[in-house]
Design a protein around this motif. Structure first.
Motif, mmCIF file in Angstrom:
data_model
loop_
_atom_site.group_PDB
_atom_site.id
_atom_site.type_symbol
_atom_site.label_atom_id
_atom_site.label_comp_id
_atom_site.label_asym_id
_atom_site.label_seq_id
_atom_site.Cartn_x
_atom_site.Cartn_y
_atom_site.Cartn_z
ATOM 1 N N GLY A 374 0.797 -1.226 0.000
ATOM 2 C CA GLY A 374 0.000 0.000 0.000
ATOM 3 C C GLY A 374 0.820 1.260 0.000
ATOM 4 N N ASN A 375 2.099 1.145 0.389
ATOM 5 C CA ASN A 375 3.010 2.287 0.353
ATOM 6 C C ASN A 375 3.766 2.387 -0.969
ATOM 7 O OD1 ASN A 375 3.162 3.891 2.974
ATOM 8 N ND2 ASN A 375 3.196 1.790 3.749
ATOM 9 N N ASP A 376 3.402 1.542 -1.930
ATOM 10 C CA ASP A 376 4.054 1.522 -3.250
ATOM 11 C C ASP A 376 5.531 1.149 -3.166
ATOM 12 O OD1 ASP A 376 1.709 2.255 -4.528
ATOM 13 O OD2 ASP A 376 2.121 4.398 -4.349
ATOM 14 N N TRP A 377 5.892 0.362 -2.155
ATOM 15 C CA TRP A 377 7.268 -0.099 -2.040
ATOM 16 C C TRP A 377 7.463 -1.358 -2.876
ATOM 17 C CZ3 TRP A 377 6.767 0.346 3.966
ATOM 18 C CH2 TRP A 377 6.868 1.696 4.335
ATOM 19 N N THR A 378 8.674 -1.573 -3.335
ATOM 20 C CA THR A 378 9.009 -2.770 -4.093
ATOM 21 C C THR A 378 9.409 -3.866 -3.111
ATOM 22 O OG1 THR A 378 9.752 -1.424 -5.965
ATOM 23 C CG2 THR A 378 10.474 -3.723 -5.907
ATOM 24 N N ILE A 379 8.835 -5.039 -3.282
ATOM 25 C CA ILE A 379 8.967 -6.120 -2.311
ATOM 26 C C ILE A 379 9.680 -7.316 -2.947
ATOM 27 C CG2 ILE A 379 7.724 -7.654 -0.739
ATOM 28 C CD1 ILE A 379 7.485 -4.581 -0.193
#
Length: 388
Positions: A374-379
């Motif tokens: 939801g924070n637009d981080w790459t996982i």
């Protein structure tokens, strides 16, 4: 703003990849002006300076994107977020200097994880974290270029390549689509004891195990006879005094993996701690893959691979987080509870110490894979049990 920057970055990367790469492999490395080659393969795309890949000694060189905004303008744009990080850094004994690598490493995670304050302030903090993620690339790119220039005898490029942006695909969010019950799947797998992983994480999420792992406390000049150091969410009660004085995310997750029975690897007589293939702890000097977020990623993406979907992840699996999507993970967490959706896969972490929940304006909220996406981080997630 983060979404805008991400779109601009993606556009710039596509442009860069379509650029003809510069081949310098006809000349010896020491006869090539590497910095000039890099500059010739650079271009400005929106908020970023992009670099197209080029070759030296038949080896591909990839550099990180850098922000166009200079540090002075950034400190004005993100003044409130910088002040938050500066005040916290003072508690940890870290100089509040955007050109200090220790401060950047600290502030990047501290700002990204902050959920306390108005929505506008929280968003500014996350944008500041993205900026720092790219700002540090100026120094990292120089390290890469220096390493290439020093590699005059065409030695093994694997360690140089480990400094470069990753080319691995990230783990795509499965979202709220019903998945296999990951709790059962992981518990029944191989010799990896996920119950021990969870028990360890629950015990130590808000403390520091200096009894068994004293290296980092000693290195940072702290009393290793104490185990109560922590680093909680801003405003959350129970903060130790002094606070833990170092970024401890990968170290904590490595300890959890070790508690679950993951075999440590140590090979080589010369500087084994610098080898990406090693992963081990000892009191003299742990491997850099044990306690560094990007190094942890480099080890596990090769040892077990990156899961293609979050549907494949369950209890005991480790997760790397890239705040800005620049190709170098910044933070490490571990899954401690999981059912069938991303919103049910709860996490634990150090650096910002959390177990299943994060603190925001007086309330506890689920700290899950959904929160990360939801924070637009790459996982990047790893099915740890697949290593055995």
């Amino acid at each position: 703003m983060k979404r805008t920057l991400s779109v601009l970055l993606l556009f710039g990367m596509l442009c860069a990849l379509s650029t003809n790469t510069f081949a310098a492999n006809d000349e010896a490395t020491d006869k090539v002006d590497i910095a000039a080659v890099a500059e010739n393969n650079s271009s400005i795309a929106g908020e970023y300076k992009q670099y197209a890949p080029f070759t030296v000694d038949s080896q591909e060189v990839r550099l990180y994107s850098e922000p166009v905004m200079n540090s002075e303008d950034a400190l004005t744009t993100y003044a409130d977020a910088f002040e938050l990080c500066a005040e916290a850094a003072e508690v940890y004994g870290i100089p509040a200097d955007i050109n200090n690598s220790d401060f950047v490493a600290f502030a990047k995670a501290y700002a990204a994880m902050n959920e306390n304050g108005t929505p506008a302030f929280v968003e500014e903090c996350k944008d500041f974290a993205v900026y720092l993620d790219y700002y540090e690339n100026v120094e990292i790119n120089q390290q890469i270029l220096n390493a290439i220039s020093a590699n005059t005898r065409n030695a093994d490029w694997s360690e140089i390549a480990s400094l470069m942006p990753t080319t691995s695909d990230s783990t795509v969010a499965a979202g709220e689509t019903a998945q296999e019950d990951s709790t059962v799947a992981e518990t029944q797998s191989s010799s990896y004891d996920t119950a021990e992983v969870v028990a360890y994480a629950r015990t130590w999420w808000n403390k520091t195990n200096n009894t068994d792992y004293p290296y980092y406390a000693e290195y940072n000049g702290m009393d290793t006879s104490r185990n109560d150091y922590n680093s909680l969410d801003s405003g959350r009660s129970g903060q130790s005094d002094p606070a833990r004085g170092w970024s401890d995310c990968a170290d904590f997750v490595s300890q959890c993996l070790a508690a679950g029975g993951v075999p440590q690897i140590k090979s080589g007589l010369i500087l084994p701690h610098q080898k990406t293939g090693n992963w081990y702890y000892n009191d003299d000097k742990p491997s850099h893959t044990w306690g560094g977020a990007s190094n942890f990623y480099n080890h596990w993406k090769e040892r077990v691979g990156v899961a293609s979907s979050s549907a494949d992840l369950g209890v005991g699996d480790a997760v790397s987080i890239d705040f800005g999507g620049d190709g170098s993970p910044d933070h490490t967490v571990i899954i401690v509870s999981a059912e069938s959706t991303d919103s049910s896969k709860h996490l634990a972490s150090h650096t910002t110490d959390r177990y299943m929940y994060y603190y925001s304006n007086g309330t506890l909220n689920p700290f899950t894979l959904s929160y990360l996406y939801g924070n637009d981080w790459t996982i990047y997630g790893y099915e740890i049990d697949e290593a055995f």
